[in-house]
Enzyme design. Structure first.
Site, PDB file in Angstrom:
ATOM      1  N   SER A  15       0.778  -1.129  -0.076  1.00 29.96           N
ATOM      2  CA  SER A  15      -0.081   0.015  -0.069  1.00 29.96           C
ATOM      3  C   SER A  15       0.766   1.167   0.149  1.00 29.96           C
ATOM      4  O   SER A  15       0.394   2.382  -0.430  1.00 29.96           O
ATOM      5  CB  SER A  15      -1.137   0.076   1.054  1.00 29.96           C
ATOM      6  OG  SER A  15      -0.112  -0.270   2.399  1.00 29.96           O
TER       7      SER A  15
ATOM      8  N   TYR B 274      -4.250   1.322   3.608  1.00 27.55           N
ATOM      9  CA  TYR B 274      -5.046   0.356   3.209  1.00 27.55           C
ATOM     10  C   TYR B 274      -5.877  -0.243   4.491  1.00 27.55           C
ATOM     11  O   TYR B 274      -6.924  -0.827   4.590  1.00 27.55           O
ATOM     12  CB  TYR B 274      -4.567  -0.747   2.718  1.00 27.55           C
ATOM     13  CG  TYR B 274      -4.361  -0.715   1.001  1.00 27.55           C
ATOM     14  CD1 TYR B 274      -4.329   0.488   0.552  1.00 27.55           C
ATOM     15  CD2 TYR B 274      -4.246  -1.543   0.191  1.00 27.55           C
ATOM     16  CE1 TYR B 274      -3.935   0.719  -0.883  1.00 27.55           C
ATOM     17  CE2 TYR B 274      -3.772  -1.689  -1.199  1.00 27.55           C
ATOM     18  CZ  TYR B 274      -3.732  -0.384  -1.662  1.00 27.55           C
ATOM     19  OH  TYR B 274      -3.469  -0.284  -3.034  1.00 27.55           O
ATOM     20  N   GLY B 275      -4.997  -0.116   5.651  1.00 23.89           N
ATOM     21  CA  GLY B 275      -5.414  -0.668   7.083  1.00 23.89           C
ATOM     22  C   GLY B 275      -6.884  -0.112   7.538  1.00 23.89           C
ATOM     23  O   GLY B 275      -7.523  -0.598   8.580  1.00 23.89           O
TER      24      GLY B 275
ATOM     25  N   ASN C  51       0.122  -6.622   4.581  1.00 28.68           N
ATOM     26  CA  ASN C  51      -0.478  -7.754   5.552  1.00 28.68           C
ATOM     27  C   ASN C  51      -2.002  -7.313   5.265  1.00 28.68           C
ATOM     28  O   ASN C  51      -2.909  -8.333   4.975  1.00 28.68           O
ATOM     29  CB  ASN C  51      -0.278  -7.379   6.944  1.00 28.68           C
ATOM     30  CG  ASN C  51       0.937  -8.025   7.469  1.00 28.68           C
ATOM     31  OD1 ASN C  51       0.947  -9.157   7.897  1.00 28.68           O
ATOM     32  ND2 ASN C  51       2.074  -7.370   7.120  1.00 28.68           N
ATOM     33  N   THR C  52      -2.490  -6.115   5.276  1.00 25.19           N
ATOM     34  CA  THR C  52      -3.931  -5.788   4.703  1.00 25.19           C
ATOM     35  C   THR C  52      -4.535  -6.451   3.656  1.00 25.19           C
ATOM     36  O   THR C  52      -5.326  -7.029   3.492  1.00 25.19           O
ATOM     37  CB  THR C  52      -4.040  -4.289   4.929  1.00 25.19           C
ATOM     38  OG1 THR C  52      -3.715  -3.711   6.177  1.00 25.19           O
ATOM     39  CG2 THR C  52      -5.701  -3.977   4.865  1.00 25.19           C
TER      40      THR C  52
ATOM     41  N   THR D  89       3.755  -4.381   7.905  1.00 26.50           N
ATOM     42  CA  THR D  89       4.640  -4.185   7.424  1.00 26.50           C
ATOM     43  C   THR D  89       5.568  -3.208   8.083  1.00 26.50           C
ATOM     44  O   THR D  89       6.775  -3.424   8.096  1.00 26.50           O
ATOM     45  CB  THR D  89       4.535  -3.525   5.960  1.00 26.50           C
ATOM     46  OG1 THR D  89       3.475  -2.411   5.908  1.00 26.50           O
ATOM     47  CG2 THR D  89       3.943  -4.543   4.854  1.00 26.50           C
ATOM     48  N   HIS D  90       4.883  -2.458   8.701  1.00 27.20           N
ATOM     49  CA  HIS D  90       5.707  -1.307   9.373  1.00 27.20           C
ATOM     50  C   HIS D  90       6.343  -1.566  10.867  1.00 27.20           C
ATOM     51  O   HIS D  90       7.349  -1.257  11.310  1.00 27.20           O
ATOM     52  CB  HIS D  90       4.926  -0.184   9.865  1.00 27.20           C
ATOM     53  CG  HIS D  90       4.446   0.948   8.703  1.00 27.20           C
ATOM     54  ND1 HIS D  90       3.839   0.237   7.584  1.00 27.20           N
ATOM     55  CD2 HIS D  90       4.847   2.017   8.320  1.00 27.20           C
ATOM     56  CE1 HIS D  90       3.677   1.197   6.677  1.00 27.20           C
ATOM     57  NE2 HIS D  90       4.058   2.333   7.132  1.00 27.20           N
TER      58      HIS D  90
END
Ligand code: DGL
Length: 293
Positions: A30, A61-62, A93-94, A204-205
């Site tokens: 994203s 996106y989350g 991941n989302t 991801t973060h």
């Protein structure tokens, strides 16, 4: 910076090219966070060339709906396919949680996400079979991690909590800041009394904040908790799939990685080089309209 699609773009549904092993791996996220996955792919697969797409115009996106994320993810995968990739890694991941099943069987090349690799590593490492998941609101709402983990081991207890503020804190570079420690303590308090021994960093973060997260969760649980970085596990699976299909590249790429973003390229480089831990040279902006149908 240009906005055009390549003239030589192949049809996304075309047959496997002859020289597939020399083709790049496509990695989609994203925005910036997927660079933590890129870093791992570069480390574990140093001969591979990467084409990355970060949808920086439409991040995050989350906090978006399944329907929107599916559309954005499909558009982004089609863009990568036009760049002749031999495999797509959905680093987000989302997007993996919500859109992978919808997309994976549409294409002839392998398309993998981060949920199965992260889940499998967690099930493999958790001695107590008590696993915590942290991620964005949409990832947690999807229950993709608990569903996947329970399919692997029905006895496992899974506890999930969304930690939305970790994304901006990681991008701000406040990795061990007092504020980050305080927020981490607030979020992870949710796991008090769960007796988990493994925590999946399901965004991801979050690997950027792993030191702070580790301190908080160990203190809250009262014993060491193993952290799972889904990016590390995904790179391992990508390597295995390419090896099984005899698609590993024998060439050394050196400076051939390509990064596309849909907006804010300067910020992408500034923040992204911290995430990646190395310089990014070839960045191009693609108009987000071009991704649409
Ligand atoms: N890349 C997203 C993930 O891993 C985090 C950022 C976003 O919300 O888009 O879930």
């Amino acid at each position: 910076m240009t906005n055009s699609r390549p003239e030589s773009a192949a049809s996304p549904l075309m047959d496997t090219p002859q020289t597939l092993s020399d083709q790049p791996i496509g990695i989609f996220d994203s925005g910036i966070g997927g660079l933590t996955v890129v870093k791992e792919v570069m480390r574990q697969l140093p001969n591979e060339r990467i084409v990355y797409l970060g949808d920086t115009a439409r991040v995050p996106y989350g906090t978006k709906s399944d329907r929107t994320i599916k559309a954005f993810t499909l558009q982004s995968c089609l863009f990568l396919l036009e760049h002749d990739v031999k495999m797509i890694v959905i680093a987000c991941n989302t997007a993996s949680a919500v859109a992978l099943d919808f997309i994976a069987n549409m294409f002839k090349i392998p398309v993998i996400g981060v949920i199965v690799p992260g889940s499998s590593a967690a099930v493999g490492r958790s001695v107590k079979q008590r696993i915590g998941i942290i991620g964005t609101q949409t990832t947690v709402n999807s229950e993709a991690y608990p569903i996947t983990i329970k399919k692997m081991n029905a006895e496992t207890e899974v506890f999930s909590h969304a930690c939305s503020l970790f994304v901006p804190l990681a991008e701000e570079g406040w990795l061990d800041h007092d504020v980050t420690q305080q927020i981490s303590g607030e979020y992870l308090r949710h796991f008090a009394g769960t007796n988990i021994d493994t925590l999946v960093l399901g965004c991801t973060h979050y690997p950027m904040l792993s030191t702070t997260i580790q301190k908080s969760i160990d203190r809250i649980i009262g014993s060491p908790v193993g952290l799972i970085d889904s990016g590390v596990e995904t790179a391992k699976i990508a390597k295995k799939i390419l090896a099984d299909k005899k698609l590993l590249s024998a060439k050394t790429p050196r400076g051939q990685h390509k990064f596309y973003v849909t907006d804010m390229p300067k910020n992408f480089v500034k923040v992204g080089e911290r995430f990646l831990g190395s310089k990014m040279e070839d960045i191009e902006t693609v108009n987000v309209e071009i991704l649409g149908f």
